[in-house]
Write an enzyme that holds these catalytic residues in place. Structure first.
Site, PDB file in Angstrom:
ATOM      1  CB  ALA A  22     -33.834   8.374 -38.980  1.00 39.54           C
ATOM      2  CG  PHE A  33     -38.906   8.753 -42.871  1.00 32.48           C
ATOM      3  CD1 PHE A  33     -38.694   7.578 -43.567  1.00 32.48           C
ATOM      4  CD2 PHE A  33     -40.201   9.214 -42.726  1.00 32.48           C
ATOM      5  CE1 PHE A  33     -39.742   6.874 -44.113  1.00 32.48           C
ATOM      6  CE2 PHE A  33     -41.252   8.511 -43.265  1.00 32.48           C
ATOM      7  CZ  PHE A  33     -41.026   7.348 -43.959  1.00 32.48           C
ATOM      8  CB  ILE A 101     -35.622  -0.817 -39.050  1.00 30.38           C
ATOM      9  CG1 ILE A 101     -35.282   0.107 -40.242  1.00 30.38           C
ATOM     10  CG2 ILE A 101     -36.976  -0.447 -38.465  1.00 30.38           C
ATOM     11  CD1 ILE A 101     -36.166  -0.101 -41.459  1.00 30.38           C
ATOM     12  CG  HIS A 119     -40.799   2.122 -35.563  1.00 30.62           C
ATOM     13  ND1 HIS A 119     -40.460   3.402 -35.939  1.00 30.62           N
ATOM     14  CD2 HIS A 119     -41.915   2.261 -34.810  1.00 30.62           C
ATOM     15  CE1 HIS A 119     -41.326   4.266 -35.421  1.00 30.62           C
ATOM     16  NE2 HIS A 119     -42.214   3.604 -34.725  1.00 30.62           N
ATOM     17  CB  CYS A 152     -45.238 -19.255 -41.970  1.00 29.35           C
ATOM     18  SG  CYS A 152     -44.819 -19.956 -40.376  1.00 29.35           S
ATOM     19  CG  ASN A 218     -33.382  16.244 -33.900  1.00 28.87           C
ATOM     20  OD1 ASN A 218     -32.998  15.109 -34.173  1.00 28.87           O
ATOM     21  ND2 ASN A 218     -34.232  16.901 -34.669  1.00 28.87           N
TER      22      ASN A 218
HETATM   23  P1  NAD Z   1     -36.916  11.529 -38.735  1.00 26.23           P
HETATM   24  O1  NAD Z   1     -36.288  11.367 -40.086  1.00 26.23           O
HETATM   25  O2  NAD Z   1     -38.324  11.966 -38.644  1.00 26.23           O
HETATM   26  O3  NAD Z   1     -36.064  12.543 -37.860  1.00 26.23           O
HETATM   27  C1  NAD Z   1     -34.681  12.461 -37.779  1.00 26.23           C
HETATM   28  C2  NAD Z   1     -34.195  13.746 -37.119  1.00 26.23           C
HETATM   29  O4  NAD Z   1     -32.798  13.606 -36.939  1.00 26.23           O
HETATM   30  C3  NAD Z   1     -34.431  15.000 -37.971  1.00 26.23           C
HETATM   31  O5  NAD Z   1     -35.150  15.937 -37.215  1.00 26.23           O
HETATM   32  C4  NAD Z   1     -33.019  15.496 -38.306  1.00 26.23           C
HETATM   33  O6  NAD Z   1     -32.902  16.895 -38.221  1.00 26.23           O
HETATM   34  C5  NAD Z   1     -32.190  14.854 -37.211  1.00 26.23           C
HETATM   35  N1  NAD Z   1     -30.819  14.543 -37.607  1.00 26.23           N
HETATM   36  C6  NAD Z   1     -30.373  14.036 -38.782  1.00 26.23           C
HETATM   37  N2  NAD Z   1     -29.039  13.830 -38.721  1.00 26.23           N
HETATM   38  C7  NAD Z   1     -28.647  14.236 -37.500  1.00 26.23           C
HETATM   39  C8  NAD Z   1     -27.400  14.288 -36.825  1.00 26.23           C
HETATM   40  N3  NAD Z   1     -26.267  13.876 -37.421  1.00 26.23           N
HETATM   41  N4  NAD Z   1     -27.355  14.766 -35.543  1.00 26.23           N
HETATM   42  C9  NAD Z   1     -28.493  15.211 -34.935  1.00 26.23           C
HETATM   43  N5  NAD Z   1     -29.714  15.181 -35.525  1.00 26.23           N
HETATM   44  C10 NAD Z   1     -29.781  14.692 -36.782  1.00 26.23           C
HETATM   45  O7  NAD Z   1     -36.654  10.177 -37.991  1.00 26.23           O
HETATM   46  P2  NAD Z   1     -37.439   9.482 -36.820  1.00 26.23           P
HETATM   47  O8  NAD Z   1     -37.903  10.496 -35.834  1.00 26.23           O
HETATM   48  O9  NAD Z   1     -36.558   8.379 -36.354  1.00 26.23           O
HETATM   49  O10 NAD Z   1     -38.736   8.853 -37.534  1.00 26.23           O
HETATM   50  C11 NAD Z   1     -38.639   8.305 -38.833  1.00 26.23           C
HETATM   51  C12 NAD Z   1     -39.188   6.901 -39.013  1.00 26.23           C
HETATM   52  O11 NAD Z   1     -38.494   6.273 -40.097  1.00 26.23           O
HETATM   53  C13 NAD Z   1     -38.972   6.021 -37.855  1.00 26.23           C
HETATM   54  O12 NAD Z   1     -40.136   5.305 -37.731  1.00 26.23           O
HETATM   55  C14 NAD Z   1     -37.832   5.041 -38.237  1.00 26.23           C
HETATM   56  O13 NAD Z   1     -38.208   3.733 -37.880  1.00 26.23           O
HETATM   57  C15 NAD Z   1     -37.769   5.102 -39.732  1.00 26.23           C
HETATM   58  N6  NAD Z   1     -36.375   5.245 -40.262  1.00 26.23           N
HETATM   59  C16 NAD Z   1     -35.344   4.474 -39.768  1.00 26.23           C
HETATM   60  C17 NAD Z   1     -34.044   4.651 -40.223  1.00 26.23           C
HETATM   61  C18 NAD Z   1     -32.939   3.787 -39.659  1.00 26.23           C
HETATM   62  O14 NAD Z   1     -33.193   2.677 -39.205  1.00 26.23           O
HETATM   63  N7  NAD Z   1     -31.692   4.274 -39.681  1.00 26.23           N
HETATM   64  C19 NAD Z   1     -33.773   5.627 -41.166  1.00 26.23           C
HETATM   65  C20 NAD Z   1     -34.844   6.402 -41.667  1.00 26.23           C
HETATM   66  C21 NAD Z   1     -36.140   6.195 -41.198  1.00 26.23           C
END
Ligand code: NAD
Length: 250
Positions: A22, A33, A101, A119, A152, A218
């Site tokens: 994310a 998230f 996603i 995912h 469906c 990160n």
């Molecule tokens: P997470 O939210 O657990 O972790 C995201 C990490 O990214 C955090 O540790 C944060 O410090 C870091 N971060 C945030 N902005 C940043 C930046 N600009 N540069 C560097 N690091 C940055 O997300 P995850 O590990 O992907 O797991 C969360 C779950 O939620 C996943 O299963 C995902 O499918 C879902 N999700 C998806 C989206 C999306 O599609 N954009 C958004 C939120 C959550």
């Protein structure tokens, strides 16, 4: 951030897997998230079991999808997604595993065959029984006009947004492909993931067990930082801007 060390890792490798989370999409306006932003707080996760057993939850789930897809239609990719594209283009076996996603990697031009959306995606739906794929429109229309949600048209199964919900099994083929990728490629680059959501958080361990190199970028520390060959605590956009402007990967 040690940009030279990052470039050095890329140049030493002959094949690369990238794992995004994310954090790569926050600069595009989608909060991660665990952040404080209200978006995910108002889009409380609906467990898979709830979706199966409750029509109310199915309606809520589709309403969440309407809000999310509206948001996604208003935003676009950022330089982090462009950097991923650039790295993928370097060697033919390079592959992207994304937890996101949001479809932003595709918007940035990454070809579908280069992406494992582990995912799933919020931009399609599929039948939970026969797996037939659907566009979202007919479900959104049903919600907007307060009509029954269509089942469906091939097997009458329940149709759900093609994301993996809490309590829902992951696609085993996608997971196998991801495990294969990180155990075969020379280098795994993790961008913007807290590396705490299983089973994806196990991928860096598999890479390391297979003697591969690991680079993490990160904002916050992750549980794998102590094992990584290079850790860059900072914004992905800063890393991407510096690398793209230097043309060092061109
Ligand atoms: P997470 O939210 O657990 O972790 C995201 C990490 O990214 C955090 O540790 C944060 O410090 C870091 N971060 C945030 N902005 C940043 C930046 N600009 N540069 C560097 N690091 C940055 O997300 P995850 O590990 O992907 O797991 C969360 C779950 O939620 C996943 O299963 C995902 O499918 C879902 N999700 C998806 C989206 C999306 O599609 N954009 C958004 C939120 C959550």
């Amino acid at each position: 951030m040690d940009i030279d060390a990052f470039i050095d890792e890329i140049k030493k490798a002959t094949s690369i897997s990238i794992l995004t989370g994310a954090g790569i999409s926050t600069a595009s306006g989608i909060p991660d998230f665990r952040g404080d932003d209200g978006f995910w707080k108002t889009n409380k996760p609906i467990y898979f079991k709830e979706f199966i057993h409750s029509e109310k939850k199915r309606i809520e789930s589709w309403k969440n999808n309407i809000a999310l897809t509206k948001k996604l239609s208003e935003i676009t990719f950022n330089t982090g997604h462009t950097l991923v594209n650039k790295i993928l283009s370097l060697y033919k076996d390079n592959i992207l595993i994304t937890q996101n996603i949001d479809g932003l990697h595709q918007k940035a031009g990454t070809k579908t065959e280069k992406i494992i959306e582990i995912h799933g995606t919020a931009l399609r739906a599929n039948c939970l029984v026969c797996k037939k794929i659907f566009g979202l429109q007919r479900f959104h229309t049903a919600i907007k006009f307060n009509k029954p949600l269509p089942d469906c048209d091939a097997c009458n199964g329940l149709v759900k947004v093609a994301t993996i919900s809490f309590g829902q099994s992951m696609d085993p083929v996608k997971m196998q492909k991801a495990v294969h990728a990180v155990s075969q490629t020379d280098l795994l680059i993790v961008l913007g993931s807290s590396l705490v959501v299983q089973p994806v958080a196990g991928l860096p361990r598999i890479a390391l067990e297979n003697g591969k190199r690991l680079v993490i970028c990160n904002k916050e520390p992750t549980p794998f930082d102590i094992h990584a060959n290079l850790v860059m605590n900072g914004n992905i956009e800063d890393l991407a801007n510096k690398i793209l402007l230097s043309h060092v990967l061109d």
